[in-house]
Design a protein around this motif. Structure first.
Motif, PDB file in Angstrom:
ATOM      1  N   MET A  21       1.534   6.830  -6.805  1.00  8.56           N
ATOM      2  CA  MET A  21       0.427   7.675  -7.268  1.00  8.56           C
ATOM      3  C   MET A  21       0.696   9.147  -6.951  1.00  8.56           C
ATOM      4  SD  MET A  21      -3.088   5.605  -6.576  1.00  8.56           S
ATOM      5  CE  MET A  21      -3.994   6.711  -7.660  1.00  8.56           C
ATOM      6  N   GLY A  22       1.142   9.415  -5.736  1.00 12.59           N
ATOM      7  CA  GLY A  22       1.443  10.789  -5.334  1.00 12.59           C
ATOM      8  C   GLY A  22       2.564  11.394  -6.160  1.00 12.59           C
ATOM      9  N   LYS A  23       3.578  10.611  -6.437  1.00 13.35           N
ATOM     10  CA  LYS A  23       4.722  11.073  -7.224  1.00 13.35           C
ATOM     11  C   LYS A  23       4.295  11.473  -8.640  1.00 13.35           C
ATOM     12  CE  LYS A  23       9.340   9.667  -8.650  1.00 13.35           C
ATOM     13  NZ  LYS A  23      10.325   8.587  -8.661  1.00 13.35           N
ATOM     14  N   HIS A  24       3.318  10.746  -9.182  1.00 13.13           N
ATOM     15  CA  HIS A  24       2.837  11.026 -10.533  1.00 13.13           C
ATOM     16  C   HIS A  24       1.647  11.985 -10.553  1.00 13.13           C
ATOM     17  CE1 HIS A  24       5.606   8.225 -12.339  1.00 13.13           C
ATOM     18  NE2 HIS A  24       5.227   7.295 -11.503  1.00 13.13           N
ATOM     19  N   GLY A  25       1.293  12.523  -9.394  1.00 12.76           N
ATOM     20  CA  GLY A  25       0.203  13.489  -9.317  1.00 12.76           C
ATOM     21  C   GLY A  25      -1.180  12.906  -9.542  1.00 12.76           C
ATOM     22  N   GLU A  26      -1.311  11.600  -9.365  1.00 12.94           N
ATOM     23  CA  GLU A  26      -2.602  10.953  -9.565  1.00 12.94           C
ATOM     24  C   GLU A  26      -3.474  11.113  -8.318  1.00 12.94           C
ATOM     25  OE1 GLU A  26      -2.196   6.926 -11.030  1.00 12.94           O
ATOM     26  OE2 GLU A  26      -0.259   7.448 -11.890  1.00 12.94           O
ATOM     27  N   THR A  27      -4.769  11.086  -8.520  1.00 13.29           N
ATOM     28  CA  THR A  27      -5.710  11.179  -7.413  1.00 13.29           C
ATOM     29  C   THR A  27      -5.783   9.831  -6.691  1.00 13.29           C
ATOM     30  OG1 THR A  27      -7.010  12.807  -8.612  1.00 13.29           O
ATOM     31  CG2 THR A  27      -8.099  11.678  -6.777  1.00 13.29           C
ATOM     32  N   LEU A  84       0.830  -1.205   0.000  1.00 10.43           N
ATOM     33  CA  LEU A  84       0.000   0.000   0.000  1.00 10.43           C
ATOM     34  C   LEU A  84       0.865   1.257   0.000  1.00 10.43           C
ATOM     35  CD1 LEU A  84      -2.809   1.280   0.091  1.00 10.43           C
ATOM     36  CD2 LEU A  84      -2.720   1.076   2.591  1.00 10.43           C
ATOM     37  N   GLU A  85       1.918   1.261   0.794  1.00 16.11           N
ATOM     38  CA  GLU A  85       2.834   2.405   0.829  1.00 16.11           C
ATOM     39  C   GLU A  85       3.439   2.664  -0.552  1.00 16.11           C
ATOM     40  OE1 GLU A  85       4.438   1.962   5.436  1.00 16.11           O
ATOM     41  OE2 GLU A  85       5.535   0.999   3.805  1.00 16.11           O
ATOM     42  N   SER A  86       3.906   1.609  -1.190  1.00 19.94           N
ATOM     43  CA  SER A  86       4.525   1.755  -2.519  1.00 19.94           C
ATOM     44  C   SER A  86       3.532   2.284  -3.540  1.00 19.94           C
ATOM     45  CB  SER A  86       5.071   0.406  -2.994  1.00 19.94           C
ATOM     46  OG  SER A  86       6.068  -0.052  -2.135  1.00 19.94           O
ATOM     47  N   TYR A  87       2.324   1.751  -3.508  1.00 22.16           N
ATOM     48  CA  TYR A  87       1.294   2.159  -4.459  1.00 22.16           C
ATOM     49  C   TYR A  87       0.916   3.630  -4.262  1.00 22.16           C
ATOM     50  CZ  TYR A  87      -3.062   2.095  -7.114  1.00 22.16           C
ATOM     51  OH  TYR A  87      -4.053   2.366  -8.021  1.00 22.16           O
ATOM     52  N   LEU A  88       0.669   4.021  -3.021  1.00 20.10           N
ATOM     53  CA  LEU A  88       0.278   5.409  -2.748  1.00 20.10           C
ATOM     54  C   LEU A  88       1.415   6.376  -3.039  1.00 20.10           C
ATOM     55  CD1 LEU A  88      -1.817   4.994   0.527  1.00 20.10           C
ATOM     56  CD2 LEU A  88      -2.626   5.119  -1.845  1.00 20.10           C
ATOM     57  N   ILE A 104       7.132   7.782   4.669  1.00 24.68           N
ATOM     58  CA  ILE A 104       7.568   7.140   3.423  1.00 24.68           C
ATOM     59  C   ILE A 104       8.181   8.169   2.481  1.00 24.68           C
ATOM     60  CG2 ILE A 104       6.804   5.825   1.396  1.00 24.68           C
ATOM     61  CD1 ILE A 104       6.812   4.344   4.180  1.00 24.68           C
ATOM     62  N   ARG A 105       7.508   9.319   2.334  1.00 30.37           N
ATOM     63  CA  ARG A 105       8.059  10.369   1.458  1.00 30.37           C
ATOM     64  C   ARG A 105       9.416  10.843   1.964  1.00 30.37           C
ATOM     65  NH1 ARG A 105       2.467  11.750   1.257  1.00 30.37           N
ATOM     66  NH2 ARG A 105       2.711  13.229   2.976  1.00 30.37           N
ATOM     67  N   ASP A 106       9.537  11.037   3.278  1.00 33.38           N
ATOM     68  CA  ASP A 106      10.823  11.465   3.850  1.00 33.38           C
ATOM     69  C   ASP A 106      11.910  10.429   3.567  1.00 33.38           C
ATOM     70  OD1 ASP A 106       9.589  13.733   4.825  1.00 33.38           O
ATOM     71  OD2 ASP A 106       9.565  13.061   6.928  1.00 33.38           O
ATOM     72  N   GLU A 107      11.558   9.156   3.747  1.00 29.47           N
ATOM     73  CA  GLU A 107      12.533   8.076   3.508  1.00 29.47           C
ATOM     74  C   GLU A 107      12.944   8.031   2.032  1.00 29.47           C
ATOM     75  OE1 GLU A 107      15.120   5.110   4.465  1.00 29.47           O
ATOM     76  OE2 GLU A 107      13.897   6.231   5.890  1.00 29.47           O
TER      77      GLU A 107
END
Length: 101
Positions: free
Chosen positions: A58-64, A51-55, A92-95
């Motif tokens: 998605m966030g990195k690519h600007g997806e909803t 779930l962490e990897s998927y979200l 996760i983003r910080d890491e």
């Protein structure tokens, strides 16, 4: 950007007639997001990581990011259970943004 996400994961346990003892895990409204584990603890760990990897992707690519479904909206089969998976995307983003010196 939201930091804490809680998604219900469907844990499917092997049937009596199934030689494979793995526990498969899928997320109801996240297409293609699934994993498995050989123990409940391992399945939970892998579900969280998945779930962490998927979200993150998605966030990195600007997806909803889809709204998590309610547990009551999910119909389970006899060999299934729901487990809530909590992820802190800020960690996760910080890491992921750390640089190696």
């Amino acid at each position: 950007m939201k930091n804490i996400y809680i998604y219900p994961a469907i844990f499917s346990y092997a049937n009596d007639y199934d030689d494979d003892d793995d526990i498969s895990v899928e997320f109801f409204n996240l297409d293609g997001v699934f994993t498995f584990g050989t123990t409940p603890k391992e399945a939970h760990y892998k579900a969280k990581n998945c779930l962490e990897s998927y979200l993150y992707k998605m966030g990195k690519h600007g997806e909803t990011i889809p709204t998590p479904p309610k547990k009551s909206d999910i119909k389970l089969k006899k060999n299934q259970a729901i487990e809530m998976i909590i992820v802190n995307m800020r960690l996760i983003r910080d890491e992921m943004h750390k640089t190696v010196v």
